[in-house]
Design a protein around this motif. Sequence first.
Motif, mmCIF file in Angstrom:
data_model
loop_
_atom_site.group_PDB
_atom_site.id
_atom_site.type_symbol
_atom_site.label_atom_id
_atom_site.label_comp_id
_atom_site.label_asym_id
_atom_site.label_seq_id
_atom_site.Cartn_x
_atom_site.Cartn_y
_atom_site.Cartn_z
ATOM 1 N N ARG A 1 2.438 10.443 -4.103
ATOM 2 C CA ARG A 1 2.863 11.777 -4.559
ATOM 3 C C ARG A 1 2.564 12.867 -3.540
ATOM 4 O O ARG A 1 3.109 13.974 -3.640
ATOM 5 N N ASN A 2 1.713 12.582 -2.558
ATOM 6 C CA ASN A 2 1.242 13.621 -1.649
ATOM 7 C C ASN A 2 1.641 13.325 -0.208
ATOM 8 O O ASN A 2 1.810 12.163 0.188
ATOM 9 N N THR A 3 1.780 14.386 0.577
ATOM 10 C CA THR A 3 2.038 14.248 2.008
ATOM 11 C C THR A 3 0.821 13.624 2.687
ATOM 12 O O THR A 3 -0.324 13.890 2.309
ATOM 13 N N PHE A 4 1.081 12.782 3.684
ATOM 14 C CA PHE A 4 -0.004 12.119 4.407
ATOM 15 C C PHE A 4 0.191 12.356 5.900
ATOM 16 O O PHE A 4 1.291 12.223 6.438
ATOM 17 N N GLU A 5 -0.901 12.718 6.575
ATOM 18 C CA GLU A 5 -0.866 12.909 8.021
ATOM 19 C C GLU A 5 -1.891 11.991 8.666
ATOM 20 O O GLU A 5 -2.996 11.803 8.154
ATOM 21 N N CYS B 1 0.913 -4.658 17.722
ATOM 22 C CA CYS B 1 -0.136 -4.317 16.758
ATOM 23 C C CYS B 1 -0.020 -2.832 16.440
ATOM 24 O O CYS B 1 0.013 -1.998 17.357
ATOM 25 N N VAL B 2 0.060 -2.490 15.156
ATOM 26 C CA VAL B 2 0.227 -1.108 14.718
ATOM 27 C C VAL B 2 -0.865 -0.774 13.713
ATOM 28 O O VAL B 2 -1.088 -1.532 12.759
ATOM 29 N N SER B 3 -1.518 0.347 13.911
ATOM 30 C CA SER B 3 -2.504 0.806 12.936
ATOM 31 C C SER B 3 -2.151 2.218 12.497
ATOM 32 O O SER B 3 -1.738 3.057 13.303
ATOM 33 N N PHE B 4 -2.293 2.446 11.196
ATOM 34 C CA PHE B 4 -2.051 3.770 10.617
ATOM 35 C C PHE B 4 -2.916 3.880 9.375
ATOM 36 O O PHE B 4 -2.894 2.995 8.513
ATOM 37 N N GLY B 5 -3.665 4.972 9.278
ATOM 38 C CA GLY B 5 -4.595 5.075 8.161
ATOM 39 C C GLY B 5 -5.614 3.958 8.246
ATOM 40 O O GLY B 5 -6.193 3.702 9.309
ATOM 41 N N ASP B 6 -5.799 3.239 7.142
ATOM 42 C CA ASP B 6 -6.774 2.143 7.137
ATOM 43 C C ASP B 6 -6.107 0.778 7.191
ATOM 44 O O ASP B 6 -6.722 -0.234 6.852
ATOM 45 N N LYS C 1 0.845 -1.194 0.000
ATOM 46 C CA LYS C 1 0.000 0.000 0.000
ATOM 47 C C LYS C 1 0.882 1.246 0.000
ATOM 48 O O LYS C 1 1.946 1.276 0.614
ATOM 49 N N ASP C 2 0.431 2.293 -0.715
ATOM 50 C CA ASP C 2 1.262 3.490 -0.894
ATOM 51 C C ASP C 2 1.730 4.085 0.431
ATOM 52 O O ASP C 2 2.893 4.457 0.584
ATOM 53 N N VAL C 3 0.824 4.223 1.380
ATOM 54 C CA VAL C 3 1.168 4.699 2.715
ATOM 55 C C VAL C 3 0.912 3.543 3.674
ATOM 56 O O VAL C 3 -0.226 3.064 3.787
ATOM 57 N N ALA C 4 1.961 3.058 4.336
ATOM 58 C CA ALA C 4 1.809 1.832 5.111
ATOM 59 C C ALA C 4 2.723 1.841 6.329
ATOM 60 O O ALA C 4 3.844 2.363 6.277
ATOM 61 N N LEU D 1 0.988 3.104 22.800
ATOM 62 C CA LEU D 1 1.566 4.387 22.401
ATOM 63 C C LEU D 1 0.739 4.957 21.270
ATOM 64 O O LEU D 1 0.109 4.219 20.509
ATOM 65 N N GLU D 2 0.783 6.265 21.130
ATOM 66 C CA GLU D 2 0.065 6.905 20.038
ATOM 67 C C GLU D 2 0.860 8.125 19.589
ATOM 68 O O GLU D 2 1.322 8.906 20.420
ATOM 69 N N SER D 3 1.006 8.288 18.272
ATOM 70 C CA SER D 3 1.782 9.414 17.745
ATOM 71 C C SER D 3 1.093 9.997 16.526
ATOM 72 O O SER D 3 0.534 9.258 15.699
ATOM 73 N N ASP D 4 1.152 11.321 16.416
ATOM 74 C CA ASP D 4 0.742 11.992 15.190
ATOM 75 C C ASP D 4 1.909 11.935 14.220
ATOM 76 O O ASP D 4 3.043 12.315 14.575
ATOM 77 N N VAL D 5 1.652 11.458 13.014
ATOM 78 C CA VAL D 5 2.724 11.247 12.042
ATOM 79 C C VAL D 5 2.420 12.019 10.767
ATOM 80 O O VAL D 5 1.306 11.951 10.232
ATOM 81 N N LYS D 6 3.418 12.742 10.292
ATOM 82 C CA LYS D 6 3.359 13.395 8.992
ATOM 83 C C LYS D 6 4.469 12.805 8.139
ATOM 84 O O LYS D 6 5.632 12.831 8.522
ATOM 85 N N VAL D 7 4.085 12.247 7.008
ATOM 86 C CA VAL D 7 5.075 11.598 6.151
ATOM 87 C C VAL D 7 4.943 12.155 4.740
ATOM 88 O O VAL D 7 3.870 12.130 4.137
ATOM 89 N N ASN D 8 6.034 12.701 4.241
ATOM 90 C CA ASN D 8 6.043 13.316 2.918
ATOM 91 C C ASN D 8 6.224 12.272 1.829
ATOM 92 O O ASN D 8 6.525 11.108 2.097
ATOM 93 N N SER D 9 6.036 12.684 0.592
ATOM 94 C CA SER D 9 6.253 11.793 -0.545
ATOM 95 C C SER D 9 7.680 11.266 -0.538
ATOM 96 O O SER D 9 8.643 12.010 -0.278
ATOM 97 N N LEU D 10 7.831 9.959 -0.774
ATOM 98 C CA LEU D 10 9.132 9.275 -0.829
ATOM 99 C C LEU D 10 9.910 9.421 0.473
ATOM 100 O O LEU D 10 11.128 9.553 0.485
ATOM 101 N N GLU D 11 9.174 9.360 1.573
ATOM 102 C CA GLU D 11 9.798 9.499 2.886
ATOM 103 C C GLU D 11 9.415 8.320 3.761
ATOM 104 O O GLU D 11 8.335 7.745 3.632
ATOM 105 N N VAL D 12 10.322 7.947 4.654
ATOM 106 C CA VAL D 12 10.060 6.948 5.687
ATOM 107 C C VAL D 12 10.304 7.615 7.034
ATOM 108 O O VAL D 12 11.377 8.186 7.264
ATOM 109 N N VAL D 13 9.315 7.559 7.906
ATOM 110 C CA VAL D 13 9.405 8.188 9.232
ATOM 111 C C VAL D 13 9.467 7.090 10.287
ATOM 112 O O VAL D 13 8.635 6.175 10.290
#
Length: 818
Positions: free
Chosen positions: A664-668, A716-721, A642-645, A686-698
């Motif tokens: 191609r787009n930033t995802f928060e 167990c980790v959840s982010f997005g869907d 998946k594009d953002v995973a 734990l819970e964190s707000d994450v901002k990840v830019n295009s072609l970036e790994v955070v």
Amino acid sequence: MRRICLDGEWSLQALRVEENNYDIKDGSCFPIDMPGCVQDALIEGLVVPDPYYARNELETLFIGRSDWRISRSFNLQKTSGKTYILRLEKVDTIASLSINGSVVASFDNEHRIYEIDVTGFLKDGDNTIQFDFTSSEKVALQRQSQLDHPIPCSRYMYDSPARNLVRKAQCNAAWDWGLCMQTIGIHESILLFECECFHLSSFSAIPKRKGCDWKLQVKAYVKVFHDCEVSLRLRCAGRKIEKVVKLKETDSCFDFDMEIPSFAVELWWPNGLGEQVLYDVLFELGDYELSRKIGFRTIEVRNEMTMGGKELTVVVNGQPVFCKGANWIPLDARPCRMTAERFDSIIRDVRDSNMNMLRVWGGGWYEKEAFYDSCDRYGILLWHDLMFSCSTYPAEDWFLESVDKELRDQVRRLSSRTCIALWCGNNECLGALGWYEETRANLPLYLKDYEKLYSNWIDHILVEEDPSRMYWPSSPCAGPGDYSDNWHSDGNGDMHYWTVWHERKDFEFYHSVKPRFCSEFGYQSFPSLSEVKSFTPEDELSITSPVMEHHQRNDEGNSIINEMFTRYFRPPVGFENQLYLSQVQQAYAIKTAVTYWRSLMPYCMGTLFWQLNDVWPVSSWSSIEYSGKWKPLQYAAKRFYKDVAPLIYTDEGKVFVKVCNDGRNTFEGKCSIAFMGFDGSLVKQLESDVKVNSLEVVTVLEEDLGGFDTSSCYICVSFGDIEETLLLSRPKDAEILDPELRYSVSEDGGCFSVKIRTENPAFYVVPDAGSIKGRFDDCLFTLNGERTVKFTPEDKVSLEEFKASLKVYDLFSTLSER
């Protein structure tokens, strides 16, 4: 111009037939549908058994070792002064053509496209056309006996020898996942053209950027019989060219450009990065009308020195693309089963799995148009090998001349394809120089042959015929002129990493390399139970039965799978659990590799696992079974590509949680991390707000596991869907509890809802619909509580039929017999 199609029923006759058990003798005759092949005609006519079932392959090998005649009669109202051109594609392989008793042409390259002037051989009224085929194996052995020095190739179980001396699909001769079926026949329509003063063979249309706008470069390939003037019309994207062109008898092609402003078209993007907008190009020359679909996009492959080595980065419309996908082998060993519907279905599967690239492997053939149509339509880029694989090849004039014509035919046919990202010279032929006793003993001789074929000959042809794309010399390789060991060297170009499978290393060895682009790596599994039952009698449902071993073509395959069971899992009880666990293990292996290598982006810019599909039902590295059924690996790929995973892995006593974004787009979003006990209790959250830019790994979490009892909890980790889980120890060391899994089924508008409940967490949950064709919306997941998954069948199925076929597997259930 008049187009006459000669498809339909022809006559098949045995000429010089090998000994067989089916009373087929010299002179035996059968009907055959063309396009088609001898094997298909005899199988469909029930003359010989299905070679895919049991060990019947051995009963059909005689067909490819025999000589055959395919012929028919047809009526032609021949017109004086006209020229007649016979067009033939995929003539397989060693054959001669006769018309009305006169020899017209000979053939020895399946990959060629032939257009033959047959005017002088045709007559008004009834005509006979006849193809006499000689066994390619016989010809290969004859050529082998005439060589100045040995030209070795890799050998496989029940294979046809010296395959590298005949230009046909190399895997027809068998592979370590494929049967031996040396097909004989013609696999595309047989067409006769009645022409006036010229014949239009084909045309290409390649869009190039011109400033902010586009220039459509058009090239027409013609045969001109005498000088003439003809009208030309080209239409694309609302633009039109109309003019009169003068054709001279010496012409073989001509070119021209069409200017297209940028506002008139939308860009074509690979899957996941944008839409796949295609435009019709309509080309009329005299009374010929040809068309094709194209997308407007720019593409380049960067091979610059970056981050300490040479990258391999595909860039589309200025956007670097992390290439996600698998390796493609032919759709079927039987050409008659390669339908447009099957191509469309499996490429849709690729799209739906969040893949954006396939590698067309060099041991097959240049695919049918329907394959490229589907890749253009669904945004699947192609790394396209030329058809050379796992061998040395001759560098003699006769071979080079055949390759020259083959490549010009195919590159002209395919250069307009939007989906093709690059041409690659071969699969593993550079590495093969070190595989054989003969090559190791005289490396300078074989290296000279290699350079003559791939660097001096093929490179020149590709630059001449398609300068719009990179020519990559070999896969794997570090780049042009670099002969590094790219099975173990990971800093440049593309890598094939087979240390885990072939060298039997632990899955953690995927973390020991950092490839710039890994274009091959894989792990085998057994087929599912329903797939096994499609080729295995009930009394041979055992991994070591003769039939199951016949459908395992890798000599050490079963032992490697079972050995790895002992390292990572508790021994599965019973045949059915062995099949299931092998597929879990396969997904575990590939996910381990992809997760880590994606975390290295943009240093690593591609992972293509081996392999997507199968040519017959078999134990193999595929993620989709021959029947079209998804293995758990394909479901896992849908998540890990998946594009953002979220990415989770353990390394050197730590657990890492990262989020990657190759879109191609930033995802928060909010990343939730929970350490859970095997009774479902929460250990830490734990819970964190994450901002990840295009072609970036955070990096979200890097935690030392020293404070955890890794055998008693998981993460167990959840982010997005997406929700991902990971056992913190090897599964065999995890003290998992009986999940007490149960499920119920209900019908839902032609689909089926499966509600699954557990009392304790269940791992590697795999719902399986048996032989019912269709797909679940998810599979291979961890379940703590209750969840509903949906199954969409391809055909109408009753609720009772679905219930009877459904099974739900999980890791704990492998400890007892089903």
